[in-house]
Each structure stands twice: as C-alpha cells, then as structure tokens.
Design a protein around this motif. Structure first.
Motif, PDB file in Angstrom:
ATOM      1  N   MET A 298     101.412  11.370 -19.798  1.00  0.00           N
ATOM      2  CA  MET A 298     100.625  10.932 -21.024  1.00  0.00           C
ATOM      3  C   MET A 298      99.069  11.329 -20.453  1.00  0.00           C
ATOM      4  O   MET A 298      98.124  11.980 -21.315  1.00  0.00           O
ATOM      5  N   GLY A 299      98.772  11.022 -19.220  1.00  0.00           N
ATOM      6  CA  GLY A 299      97.665  11.161 -18.688  1.00  0.00           C
ATOM      7  C   GLY A 299      97.336  12.892 -18.549  1.00  0.00           C
ATOM      8  O   GLY A 299      96.306  13.525 -18.759  1.00  0.00           O
ATOM      9  N   MET A 300      98.376  13.520 -18.158  1.00  0.00           N
ATOM     10  CA  MET A 300      98.234  14.975 -18.306  1.00  0.00           C
ATOM     11  C   MET A 300      97.712  15.675 -19.469  1.00  0.00           C
ATOM     12  O   MET A 300      97.021  16.432 -19.614  1.00  0.00           O
ATOM     13  N   GLY A 301      98.635  15.027 -20.412  1.00  0.00           N
ATOM     14  CA  GLY A 301      98.310  15.260 -21.757  1.00  0.00           C
ATOM     15  C   GLY A 301      96.873  15.306 -22.167  1.00  0.00           C
ATOM     16  O   GLY A 301      96.177  16.203 -22.959  1.00  0.00           O
ATOM     17  N   ILE A 302      96.401  13.961 -22.164  1.00  0.00           N
ATOM     18  CA  ILE A 302      94.936  13.841 -22.152  1.00  0.00           C
ATOM     19  C   ILE A 302      93.806  14.588 -21.487  1.00  0.00           C
ATOM     20  O   ILE A 302      92.761  15.034 -22.033  1.00  0.00           O
ATOM     21  N   GLY A 303      94.356  14.914 -20.133  1.00  0.00           N
ATOM     22  CA  GLY A 303      93.251  15.709 -19.608  1.00  0.00           C
ATOM     23  C   GLY A 303      93.409  16.953 -19.913  1.00  0.00           C
ATOM     24  O   GLY A 303      92.343  17.954 -20.321  1.00  0.00           O
ATOM     25  N   THR A 304      94.398  17.712 -20.573  1.00  0.00           N
ATOM     26  CA  THR A 304      94.582  18.989 -21.140  1.00  0.00           C
ATOM     27  C   THR A 304      93.914  19.117 -22.530  1.00  0.00           C
ATOM     28  O   THR A 304      93.304  19.879 -22.875  1.00  0.00           O
ATOM     29  N   LEU A 305      93.901  18.004 -23.310  1.00  0.00           N
ATOM     30  CA  LEU A 305      93.284  17.753 -24.668  1.00  0.00           C
ATOM     31  C   LEU A 305      91.935  17.800 -24.316  1.00  0.00           C
ATOM     32  O   LEU A 305      91.131  18.366 -25.157  1.00  0.00           O
ATOM     33  N   LEU A 306      91.161  17.299 -23.266  1.00  0.00           N
ATOM     34  CA  LEU A 306      90.040  17.232 -23.090  1.00  0.00           C
ATOM     35  C   LEU A 306      89.299  18.661 -22.612  1.00  0.00           C
ATOM     36  O   LEU A 306      88.418  19.097 -23.258  1.00  0.00           O
ATOM     37  N   VAL A 324      91.476  15.364 -14.367  1.00  0.00           N
ATOM     38  CA  VAL A 324      92.517  14.429 -14.922  1.00  0.00           C
ATOM     39  C   VAL A 324      93.766  15.153 -14.866  1.00  0.00           C
ATOM     40  O   VAL A 324      94.690  14.487 -14.224  1.00  0.00           O
ATOM     41  N   VAL A 325      94.218  16.247 -15.164  1.00  0.00           N
ATOM     42  CA  VAL A 325      95.346  16.934 -15.237  1.00  0.00           C
ATOM     43  C   VAL A 325      95.746  16.986 -13.642  1.00  0.00           C
ATOM     44  O   VAL A 325      96.944  16.721 -13.362  1.00  0.00           O
ATOM     45  N   GLY A 326      94.769  17.289 -12.703  1.00  0.00           N
ATOM     46  CA  GLY A 326      95.373  17.276 -11.243  1.00  0.00           C
ATOM     47  C   GLY A 326      95.615  16.038 -10.963  1.00  0.00           C
ATOM     48  O   GLY A 326      96.711  15.634 -10.156  1.00  0.00           O
ATOM     49  N   LEU A 327      94.894  14.804 -11.261  1.00  0.00           N
ATOM     50  CA  LEU A 327      95.026  13.751 -10.746  1.00  0.00           C
ATOM     51  C   LEU A 327      96.537  13.119 -11.263  1.00  0.00           C
ATOM     52  O   LEU A 327      97.034  12.245 -10.461  1.00  0.00           O
ATOM     53  N   MET A 328      96.923  13.473 -12.495  1.00  0.00           N
ATOM     54  CA  MET A 328      98.078  12.820 -13.223  1.00  0.00           C
ATOM     55  C   MET A 328      99.447  13.674 -12.808  1.00  0.00           C
ATOM     56  O   MET A 328     100.344  13.239 -12.902  1.00  0.00           O
ATOM     57  N   SER A 329      99.030  14.911 -12.018  1.00  0.00           N
ATOM     58  CA  SER A 329     100.391  15.759 -11.860  1.00  0.00           C
ATOM     59  C   SER A 329     101.311  15.063 -10.968  1.00  0.00           C
ATOM     60  O   SER A 329     102.346  14.937 -11.220  1.00  0.00           O
ATOM     61  N   PRO A 330     100.634  14.621  -9.823  1.00  0.00           N
ATOM     62  CA  PRO A 330     101.657  13.687  -8.839  1.00  0.00           C
ATOM     63  C   PRO A 330     102.078  12.729  -9.500  1.00  0.00           C
ATOM     64  O   PRO A 330     103.030  12.213  -9.149  1.00  0.00           O
ATOM     65  N   ILE A 331     101.378  11.936 -10.212  1.00  0.00           N
ATOM     66  CA  ILE A 331     101.781  10.627 -10.836  1.00  0.00           C
ATOM     67  C   ILE A 331     102.997  11.156 -11.754  1.00  0.00           C
ATOM     68  O   ILE A 331     104.079   9.815 -12.012  1.00  0.00           O
ATOM     69  N   THR A 332     102.921  12.044 -12.312  1.00  0.00           N
ATOM     70  CA  THR A 332     104.229  12.445 -13.293  1.00  0.00           C
ATOM     71  C   THR A 332     105.351  13.113 -12.524  1.00  0.00           C
ATOM     72  O   THR A 332     106.532  12.686 -12.405  1.00  0.00           O
ATOM     73  N   GLY A 387      99.749  22.317 -25.697  1.00  0.00           N
ATOM     74  CA  GLY A 387     100.240  21.905 -24.399  1.00  0.00           C
ATOM     75  C   GLY A 387      99.956  20.488 -24.291  1.00  0.00           C
ATOM     76  O   GLY A 387     101.012  19.663 -23.770  1.00  0.00           O
ATOM     77  N   GLY A 388      98.407  20.005 -24.172  1.00  0.00           N
ATOM     78  CA  GLY A 388      98.196  18.556 -24.223  1.00  0.00           C
ATOM     79  C   GLY A 388      98.928  17.754 -25.175  1.00  0.00           C
ATOM     80  O   GLY A 388      99.254  16.694 -24.721  1.00  0.00           O
ATOM     81  N   GLY A 389      98.921  18.107 -26.637  1.00  0.00           N
ATOM     82  CA  GLY A 389      99.479  17.383 -27.528  1.00  0.00           C
ATOM     83  C   GLY A 389     101.182  17.037 -27.337  1.00  0.00           C
ATOM     84  O   GLY A 389     101.521  15.880 -27.453  1.00  0.00           O
ATOM     85  N   LEU A 390     101.607  18.108 -26.977  1.00  0.00           N
ATOM     86  CA  LEU A 390     103.065  17.963 -26.470  1.00  0.00           C
ATOM     87  C   LEU A 390     103.550  16.899 -25.584  1.00  0.00           C
ATOM     88  O   LEU A 390     104.253  16.331 -25.450  1.00  0.00           O
ATOM     89  N   CYS A 391     102.544  17.044 -24.502  1.00  0.00           N
ATOM     90  CA  CYS A 391     102.896  16.051 -23.167  1.00  0.00           C
ATOM     91  C   CYS A 391     102.417  14.470 -23.582  1.00  0.00           C
ATOM     92  O   CYS A 391     103.268  13.946 -23.328  1.00  0.00           O
ATOM     93  N   VAL A 392     101.470  14.324 -24.486  1.00  0.00           N
ATOM     94  CA  VAL A 392     101.414  12.970 -25.023  1.00  0.00           C
ATOM     95  C   VAL A 392     102.290  12.572 -25.973  1.00  0.00           C
ATOM     96  O   VAL A 392     103.098  11.409 -25.759  1.00  0.00           O
ATOM     97  N   VAL A 393     102.863  13.303 -26.799  1.00  0.00           N
ATOM     98  CA  VAL A 393     104.055  12.833 -27.705  1.00  0.00           C
ATOM     99  C   VAL A 393     105.406  12.771 -26.787  1.00  0.00           C
ATOM    100  O   VAL A 393     106.141  11.657 -27.302  1.00  0.00           O
ATOM    101  N   MET A 394     105.760  13.737 -26.113  1.00  0.00           N
ATOM    102  CA  MET A 394     107.029  13.316 -25.133  1.00  0.00           C
ATOM    103  C   MET A 394     106.944  11.973 -24.471  1.00  0.00           C
ATOM    104  O   MET A 394     107.840  11.438 -24.483  1.00  0.00           O
ATOM    105  N   ALA A 395     105.664  11.941 -23.811  1.00  0.00           N
ATOM    106  CA  ALA A 395     105.575  10.513 -23.019  1.00  0.00           C
ATOM    107  C   ALA A 395     105.612   9.503 -24.026  1.00  0.00           C
ATOM    108  O   ALA A 395     106.475   8.291 -23.514  1.00  0.00           O
ATOM    109  N   VAL A 396     105.143   9.167 -25.293  1.00  0.00           N
ATOM    110  CA  VAL A 396     105.195   8.099 -25.892  1.00  0.00           C
ATOM    111  C   VAL A 396     106.569   8.026 -26.662  1.00  0.00           C
ATOM    112  O   VAL A 396     107.256   6.940 -26.515  1.00  0.00           O
TER     113      VAL A 396
END
Length: 428
Positions: A298-306, A324-332, A387-396
């Motif tokens: 979800m964080g990767m998606g938010i960063g991409t949307l930014l 944010v994308v870099g930060l959340m990539s390892p968390i994912t 890409g960002g929207g898809l990440c958020v939707v998949m995570a939710v």
C-alpha cells in the motif's frame, strides 16, 4: 532440519562473501553497458545486451530451480561463482588482446546471468535451513538494505573505476570478489533439505527433471494463497517496473530537469530502500508477515501516486514519492520472501523462487512494450497512476481474501505435492 544455534557466524560469513560478489558483478554490468554505449551508441545493441542478461532468468529460471532442488546447493554455489569468474577472465583476455566484439560481451553476459540464476536460487533456498524461522524477515530486510546500498554505490563507483582503469581491470576485480564468495563455501557446510520419503526405493525416486518441474507447478496451483499472491507480483512487474523505466523521460520532459535532477530522484529511492531495509531488519515487521507485506505494498502505491500527481513545478514532491517507494519496497518484498522461506518445504523452495522470478520477470518486458505507446498518448504520469492505484487496490483487497491472509499457515490440510507422485507413468 533446524538451523544451528550458532547460525549467525556461518550465515553472515557466507552472506558477506556473496555481497562482495554481487558488488563485483554490478561493477562489471555497469562497465560493459557503458562500453557498448560509447562504442556503438545503438539502442538496439543495448537492448540486445539487456535481453542477454534477462533471458536466462525468464526462460530457463523454472528449470534452474528444479535442478537446484535436486542437486547439492553448496556445490551449485561454488560452481556458479567459479563460472562467473572464468567468464570474466576470458573476456578480460579478449579486451587485453584488443579483439573483444559485441557478441563476445553478449555471450559472457548470458553465461554470467545463467550462473547467477543458479547461485541466487541456491542461496535463497538455503537461507531457511541456515537461519531460524523467527529471524527470516529480518534477514530479508538486511538483504533489501544491501540491494539498495549497492544500487547507490555501484554506478558511481563503476564510473570512477572506468576513469582510472580499463574494462579488463574491472573484470579482474570481479574475479577477486567471486573468490571471496567461493572460499568460505569450502569450509562452511550448507544444509541440504531432508527428503520427504527417504524409505522409497531407488527405482521409485528416479523421477525426471520434467516431473520435478511439474511438481513445482502443481504445488503452486494447489496453494491458492500462494498462487494469488504470485499473480499479484506479476501485475506489479507489469506496471511498476515499466513506470520507473520511463522515469528519465518524466524528469526531463515533464519536470524540465536534467541528469542531476534525475540523480536526485533515483538517489532518494535508493536511500529509501536502505532505510526501509534497516527498519525491517531491526523491527522485523508485524507478527504476521503477510500484514507487513500488504502495508508495504500500500505504501509503494501511495509513493507511486505521489509521483503521478506531482505538478510540474514540484520536483520535491516527486523526490518524496520516490523515497516512499524505496522505503516501502523492502517492507513489501522482504516479508513475502520470508513467507516462502518459512512456509514452503525446503525441498521445493528453489522451484517456487525460480517460478516467481521467471513469471514476474517475463512480465516486465511485456509491460514496457505496452507502457511506451500508452505513455506517448496519455502521458507518463498516467502509467504511474495506473501502477500506484493498482498497488493500493491489491493491498486493500488482500485483507478481505482469507486464502491470502492465511498464507503463513501453509497449504492447510492439502498434502504436499511430491515429485514421485507426478505422472508416475513417465517413470515406468
């Protein structure tokens, strides 16, 4: 098979050698690509070089994983790193003699990539046997931090070295770093997975490579949570990787930036990856790894949307998005790989890792072919938004899919698929 109580010394000795070897390989990759760029100035040549490095993992990856699960993993890593070193030595000699041609470089890149595919699968599948289960997520965090650090260091270091020594000198450095990966393996044992049916007769266990490969496919299909999660990684590779491949054009055409501004954005992503990897290494994530992975996605998606929504006058917002994308990539990705290592039977892990790599890697070039025309018509920001929207939707959505949220419970009551059970008629 449980890891030894003194696992840290053995694991991190091997890990350190592998880290140096990866750095050497990235230096060589940078040097060869830059050499081809200066020599030819041809996009076709560079695309061919990229293809030579990509094909082994995409086309041969699943079969490589099957062989890793059948063979001795310690010997695989020794032989694979030795082949990488030998290929570097041969190419260095060709450069010294002044007879290196483009096809020599393509061939060496293909061989190095294939050997690297064997090595990475063997190392990933062995980690769960060397590291206690409760520390796997932290180790993945350390791995992600290493990758982020190397991505920041390797390019400028490669450029600095090219200004001081010829290409063959960098190839020689790669030989030395490969040796640091090989030597510890002669003294540190790498555990082998215990076979599930040791009582079977020799005739009953003589299954073909195709049967083992088929077993990996059926294993994944028979585990709905793993299958759905794997399809999710396919969609990420289809959208996110092509989006960030178009980042230079976005910085130049939309933000009106130069190479310096592009460096700011890419460095922010690399720094974010290091911070995210360190955070995961110290924190370890939520008690349930899948929750950590979905929060990260979800964080990767938010960063991409930014990045997608940043106005043309606000490069700072784009830099924040990249961080944010870099930060959340390892968390994912860290918890997801830890789930594979802790939930998939050790004797099946190399096949699963290679299948994931092959399927996901194969989607990236397809995504690039689609993203280019779409970006030309609708703007690069549209692909980032997708890409960002898809990440958020998949995570939710994942939080409402029980087979995904329960993935850490294993395959449940389903009996694991064994190679000897696949199409037994083949062995008759």
């Amino acid at each position: 098979m449980q890891p030894k109580l003194s696992w840290k010394k053995d694991f991190f000795t091997v890990w350190s050698g592998q880290a140096l070897s990866i750095l050497g390989s990235q230096l060589v990759q940078f040097a060869l690509i830059w050499f081809l760029t200066v020599k030819t100035g041809s996009a076709t040549v560079l695309a061919t070089a990229s293809l030579a490095g990509m094909l082994p993992g995409v086309v041969l990856g699943p079969f490589v994983g099957t062989l890793v699960d059948r063979w001795n993993r310690r010997k695989i890593m020794i032989i694979a790193d030795s082949i990488v070193a030998a290929a570097s030595i041969v190419l260095a000699l060709l450069f010294m003699l002044g007879v290196a041609e483009n096809w020599h470089i393509f061939l060496v890149m293909f061989i190095r990539s294939l050997a690297g595919c064997f090595h990475s699968n063997a190392m990933s599948a062995s980690t769960s046997l060397m590291v206690p289960n409760q520390h796997l997520t932290r180790i993945q965090g350390v791995n992600q931090m290493l990758n982020g650090g190397l991505n920041i260091v390797s390019a400028p270091l490669g450029a600095l070295l090219l200004g001081a020594i010829p290409v063959e000198g960098i190839l020689a450095i790669d030989v030395v770093t490969a040796a640091t990966a090989v030597l510890p393996l002669f003294f540190i044992p790498i555990p082998q997975p215990e076979r599930t049916h040791p009582s079977l007769t020799e005739m009953e266990t003589k299954v073909t490579i195709w049967q083992d490969f088929n077993a990996g496919i059926r294993y994944m299909i028979g585990w709905p949570g793993l299958l759905i999660a794997s399809l999710g990684t396919v969609m990420i590779n289809f959208t996110i990787i092509p989006a960030f491949s178009l980042l230079p054009l976005m910085v130049k055409n939309f933000f009106g930036g130069s190479a310096i501004q592009l460096g700011y954005v890419e460095s922010a992503m690399g720094i974010g990856t290091i911070v995210g990897g360190a955070l995961l290494g110290v924190w370890g994530g939520f008690p349930r790894k899948i929750v950590t992975a979905m929060v990260g996605l979800m964080g990767m998606g938010i960063g991409t949307l930014l990045l997608a929504l940043a106005p043309s006058f606000s490069l700072v917002l784009a830099i924040c998005g990249a961080f944010v994308v870099g930060l959340m990539s390892p968390i994912t990705m860290g918890p997801f790989f830890a789930i594979i290592q802790s939930s998939v039977e050790p004797e099946m892990q190399a096949r699963i890792f290679s299948l994931l790599g092959s399927i996901g890697g194969g989607m990236a070039p397809i995504g690039l072919m689609v993203a280019g025309p779409v970006a030309d018509q609708a703007g690069i920001q549209a692909w980032f938004f997708l890409g960002g929207g898809l990440c958020v939707v998949m995570a939710v959505a994942a939080f409402f899919v029980p087979v995904i949220m329960n993935i850490e419970n294993g395959r449940g009551s389903q009996a694991p698929v064994r190679s000897a059970e696949i199409e037994p008629a083949f062995s008759k």
